[in-house]
Design a protein around this motif. Structure first.
Motif, PDB file in Angstrom:
ATOM      1  N   UNK A 144       2.347  -8.901   3.201  1.00 37.73           N
ATOM      2  CA  UNK A 144       2.635  -9.942   4.190  1.00 37.73           C
ATOM      3  C   UNK A 144       2.481  -9.456   5.627  1.00 37.73           C
ATOM      4  N   UNK A 145       2.990  -8.258   5.925  1.00 33.90           N
ATOM      5  CA  UNK A 145       2.965  -7.731   7.287  1.00 33.90           C
ATOM      6  C   UNK A 145       2.200  -6.414   7.404  1.00 33.90           C
ATOM      7  N   UNK A 146       2.255  -5.582   6.374  1.00 30.24           N
ATOM      8  CA  UNK A 146       1.622  -4.262   6.423  1.00 30.24           C
ATOM      9  C   UNK A 146       0.100  -4.412   6.428  1.00 30.24           C
ATOM     10  N   UNK A 147      -0.521  -3.986   7.500  1.00 34.25           N
ATOM     11  CA  UNK A 147      -1.964  -4.135   7.653  1.00 34.25           C
ATOM     12  C   UNK A 147      -2.752  -3.013   6.985  1.00 34.25           C
ATOM     13  N   UNK A 148      -2.088  -1.914   6.670  1.00 34.11           N
ATOM     14  CA  UNK A 148      -2.785  -0.751   6.118  1.00 34.11           C
ATOM     15  C   UNK A 148      -2.756  -0.710   4.591  1.00 34.11           C
ATOM     16  N   UNK A 149      -2.082  -1.666   3.959  1.00 38.90           N
ATOM     17  CA  UNK A 149      -1.950  -1.672   2.506  1.00 38.90           C
ATOM     18  C   UNK A 149      -2.673  -2.859   1.886  1.00 38.90           C
ATOM     19  N   UNK A 150      -3.400  -2.607   0.798  1.00 34.98           N
ATOM     20  CA  UNK A 150      -4.091  -3.656   0.060  1.00 34.98           C
ATOM     21  C   UNK A 150      -3.906  -3.422  -1.435  1.00 34.98           C
ATOM     22  N   UNK A 151      -3.532  -4.476  -2.158  1.00 37.80           N
ATOM     23  CA  UNK A 151      -3.339  -4.386  -3.608  1.00 37.80           C
ATOM     24  C   UNK A 151      -4.568  -4.932  -4.317  1.00 37.80           C
ATOM     25  N   UNK A 152      -5.096  -4.174  -5.278  1.00 39.76           N
ATOM     26  CA  UNK A 152      -6.165  -4.658  -6.151  1.00 39.76           C
ATOM     27  C   UNK A 152      -5.497  -5.429  -7.286  1.00 39.76           C
ATOM     28  N   UNK A 153      -5.684  -6.740  -7.302  1.00 44.92           N
ATOM     29  CA  UNK A 153      -4.994  -7.582  -8.266  1.00 44.92           C
ATOM     30  C   UNK A 153      -5.463  -7.352  -9.696  1.00 44.92           C
ATOM     31  N   UNK A 154      -6.667  -6.826  -9.873  1.00 39.37           N
ATOM     32  CA  UNK A 154      -7.203  -6.651 -11.218  1.00 39.37           C
ATOM     33  C   UNK A 154      -6.611  -5.442 -11.941  1.00 39.37           C
ATOM     34  N   UNK A 155      -6.288  -4.362 -11.192  1.00 43.02           N
ATOM     35  CA  UNK A 155      -5.758  -3.174 -11.864  1.00 43.02           C
ATOM     36  C   UNK A 155      -4.449  -2.647 -11.278  1.00 43.02           C
ATOM     37  N   UNK A 156      -3.947  -3.311 -10.235  1.00 39.68           N
ATOM     38  CA  UNK A 156      -2.657  -2.924  -9.677  1.00 39.68           C
ATOM     39  C   UNK A 156      -2.675  -1.730  -8.749  1.00 39.68           C
ATOM     40  N   UNK A 157      -3.853  -1.198  -8.431  1.00 37.75           N
ATOM     41  CA  UNK A 157      -3.908  -0.073  -7.502  1.00 37.75           C
ATOM     42  C   UNK A 157      -3.634  -0.553  -6.076  1.00 37.75           C
ATOM     43  N   UNK A 158      -3.085   0.343  -5.292  1.00 39.01           N
ATOM     44  CA  UNK A 158      -2.810   0.052  -3.886  1.00 39.01           C
ATOM     45  C   UNK A 158      -3.641   0.989  -3.028  1.00 39.01           C
ATOM     46  N   UNK A 159      -4.420   0.417  -2.110  1.00 35.21           N
ATOM     47  CA  UNK A 159      -5.246   1.205  -1.201  1.00 35.21           C
ATOM     48  C   UNK A 159      -4.574   1.292   0.162  1.00 35.21           C
TER      49      UNK A 159
END
Length: 356
Positions: A34-49
């Motif tokens: 929602x607020x963190x600009x440096x985090x992205x979740x891959x919805x297909x495998x649950x990894x966080x970049x």
């Protein structure tokens, strides 16, 4: 900060990858926090970049937890505090910069005899940690805050997964606090982390709405002179935004920098010398007095807040300002509202006190 891509399949607790030259993909399979600009979740495998804050479009690290982390060495007091909030501080087996940690239970565990249940080992200075001691602890991961240009070769050679805690590079206080949801996934306490962040977010928004209904608050000058430079928060920094959300006045509110401004005293005096209050942080063995400030720099007496006796100090040697406000920006907003609106009915100050 260049990182070699690496998957450590042999480690049962964490599937770990880091890629300093990997492009960040924001297609439909990925979701931002929602607020963190440096985090992205891959919805297909649950990894966080984790996006590289120093190289636009690059990825600093990609992580996926398969089992909760059970044993960690933590390099920063800030992240020790978060694990305390999440109820998993018992998983800390080693820390760096132990003397700066203001968490009583961690200090108690540091003092335990070697081999005692719950013992935390002092792993030395975070800039030159005791590698042999870290290896002996056999941690599942190391939690540390990276910085631009940092050489990680010695630590990386240990073969222990590293959690690059770049949360401090977020440009909003809620963005940084939201990293607790990421850490919650790694430690198997996702629901607790999500619940805590919901409290933080909703409380922050309520306080912001409360402040907006108050008359315009007092103006504030922050920090003090360091050598020839006065480092003051930019208008888009977390402190600058907090002052705005507290409905207070700030001489540099229209500045567009998200970091600190390095200014000389003459500029500070010209632009912010008439600020109603002056609030700064320091580390010391006792409260400061006006005489201490004048011995440090006689020019302080030209400040309106100095003349009027409206000076507030936060001794970070005894007040857990950094530990708490990193994850509880609602605490800091409440503090700022109390400072800027003397008639606000929000109780007593948590971190600052008026100079005697």
């Amino acid at each position: 900060m260049t990182r070699k891509c690496l998957w450590l399949f042999a480690l049962p607790l964490l599937l770990f990858a880091c890629g300093g030259r990997t492009a960040v993909n924001n297609d439909g399979n990925h979701s931002q926090f929602s607020y963190a600009q440096l985090l992205t979740v891959n919805l297909s495998d649950g990894t966080v970049s984790v996006s590289d804050p120093w190289r636009q479009g690059k990825t600093l690290q990609t992580l996926k937890a398969t089992k909760p982390l059970k044993r960690v060495v933590v390099f920063t007091t800030v992240h020790c505090q978060l694990l305390e909030y999440l109820g998993v501080a018992d998983r800390i087996v080693g820390v760096c910069d132990a003397k700066y940690i203001l968490i009583k239970d961690i200090q108690r565990r540091l003092a335990l005899a070697k081999g005692a249940k719950g013992k935390i080992e002092d792993c030395g200075n975070s800039m030159s940690p005791d590698m042999e001691r870290i290896i002996a602890l056999k941690p599942d991961a190391i939690v540390l805050s990276p910085y631009e240009g940092q050489s990680m070769q010695k630590i990386e050679r240990l073969g222990i997964p590293i959690i690059y805690a770049a949360d401090y590079m977020e440009t909003s206080s809620l963005g940084r606090a939201e990293w607790m949801r990421y850490y919650g996934r790694l430690f198997g306490c996702e629901r607790k982390a999500d619940s805590l962040f919901h409290v933080v977010d909703s409380t922050y928004q309520s306080l912001k709405a409360y402040a907006a209904k108050l008359p315009k608050g007092r103006s504030i000058l922050t920090e003090r002179k360091t050598g020839a430079i006065w480092y003051t928060p930019g208008g888009k920094s977390t402190i600058g935004v907090t002052i705005r959300d507290a409905n207070g006045g700030y001489a540099f509110a229209n500045d567009n920098h998200s970091g600190s401004l390095a200014l000389n005293f003459e500029t500070i005096l010209a632009k912010a010398g008439e600020s109603d209050i002056w609030a700064f942080k320091f580390n010391g063995t006792r409260p400061m007095a006006k005489a201490d400030l004048l011995r440090e720099f006689d020019g302080y007496k030209a400040l309106k807040a100095f003349r009027d006796g409206q000076i507030y100090e936060c001794n970070c040697s005894v007040k857990p300002y950094f530990e708490e406000t990193s994850w509880r920006p609602d605490y800091l907003l409440r503090e700022m509202i109390i400072l800027l609106h003397p008639d606000a009915k929000l109780g007593k100050l948590r971190y600052y006190q008026k100079l005697g």
